[in-house]
Design an enzyme around this catalytic site. Sequence first.
Site, short mmCIF file in Angstrom:
data_model
loop_
_atom_site.label_atom_id
_atom_site.label_comp_id
_atom_site.label_asym_id
_atom_site.label_seq_id
_atom_site.Cartn_x
_atom_site.Cartn_y
_atom_site.Cartn_z
N SER A 121 0.81 -1.06 -0.04
CA SER A 121 0.05 -0.10 -0.01
C SER A 121 0.97 1.19 -0.16
O SER A 121 0.44 2.51 -0.11
CB SER A 121 -1.03 0.00 1.32
OG SER A 121 -0.15 -0.28 2.34
N HIS A 142 -3.90 -4.21 -4.51
CA HIS A 142 -3.96 -3.45 -3.08
C HIS A 142 -5.47 -3.73 -2.67
O HIS A 142 -6.41 -3.06 -3.13
CB HIS A 142 -3.74 -2.08 -2.96
CG HIS A 142 -4.01 -1.54 -1.75
ND1 HIS A 142 -4.70 -0.30 -1.48
CD2 HIS A 142 -3.70 -2.08 -0.57
CE1 HIS A 142 -4.87 -0.11 -0.09
NE2 HIS A 142 -3.99 -1.09 0.46
N GLU A 154 -7.12 -1.91 -5.76
CA GLU A 154 -6.44 -1.30 -6.61
C GLU A 154 -5.52 -2.09 -7.35
O GLU A 154 -4.83 -2.81 -6.80
CB GLU A 154 -5.65 -0.18 -5.87
CG GLU A 154 -6.92 0.77 -5.13
CD GLU A 154 -5.89 1.70 -4.33
OE1 GLU A 154 -6.19 3.04 -4.75
OE2 GLU A 154 -5.30 1.47 -3.30
N ASN A 192 -4.97 5.31 -0.19
CA ASN A 192 -4.47 6.02 0.83
C ASN A 192 -4.04 7.19 0.93
O ASN A 192 -3.67 7.89 1.94
CB ASN A 192 -2.94 4.80 1.07
CG ASN A 192 -3.70 3.40 2.00
OD1 ASN A 192 -4.48 3.70 2.77
ND2 ASN A 192 -2.81 2.63 1.77
#
Length: 292
Positions: A121, A142, A154, A192
Amino acid sequence: MTFHQRTVAVLGSGTMGSGIAVVSARAGHRTLLYDLDDARVKQGLGRVADFLDKSAALGKLSPEAGAAAKANTSGTTDLDELARTDIVIEAVVEDLSVKQELFGRLDGIVSERTLFHTNTSTLSVTAIAAGSSRPERVIGTHYCNPAPLMKLVEVADGRHTADWAHDATTDFLASLDKTTIVTKDRPGFILNRFLIPWENSCIDALESGLGTVQSIDTAVKGALGHPMGPFELLDIVGLDIHRQVAMRLYEQLRDPRFFPPPMVDRMIAAGDLGRKTGTGFYTYDDNRLFGS
């Protein structure tokens, strides 16, 4: 889409790794959970079984499907047992050298067409792929946490990821009933970049007395439509993991929004990491990591 059963190896039996193993086994794939020692593997397999049993008890999964998923899942501490895997999903500690070394070791074990997925991440997919002699088969996938409950993944190509590896990856994720978004190989990807500063803001708001844990979570769910509040999510992820991700992004981006608030360090020092320790922002009688 015609279902094609694959043999999937998940590296790392922690919260994310065992969650991904649930997703893979539940979708009908043969799933092998790898970790460094028998105790960790046993704990990870226990998390998988607990989640599947609870899903069946709640009527979200038939008993037959739950039993089949458990039968599809096994564990190992021997990388050589991954020789016949079609897909390796790496979900180990966020340490570049560890990930590179693992993929390098697997080069001599698995087929040259085996896909290497990294669940990083914060780290560069391209840098992780540099540990393999075949970087064209390495791609970032991800999973949102908790992986068995969240639909989104992702997908980030490395600099040398081949088109065939990207296409095979999206096909596999479709078999898991996941929604995929394609993003660039950049620190934090999309989620994130948004999530960490927002969670830090929520912790700041709590620490400044703007609201309570319960009122902030209720506001976010009631007004913004989130399925869980920020503190519920942080307790699932773990305060130690939040800090690790936040600091890695801060070190790369030098944006103060990513720097974790002081409360995070105090909670970690007290051992209040979230569900996995039984106490975080909330206290839990049932500390299983995949929901209440």
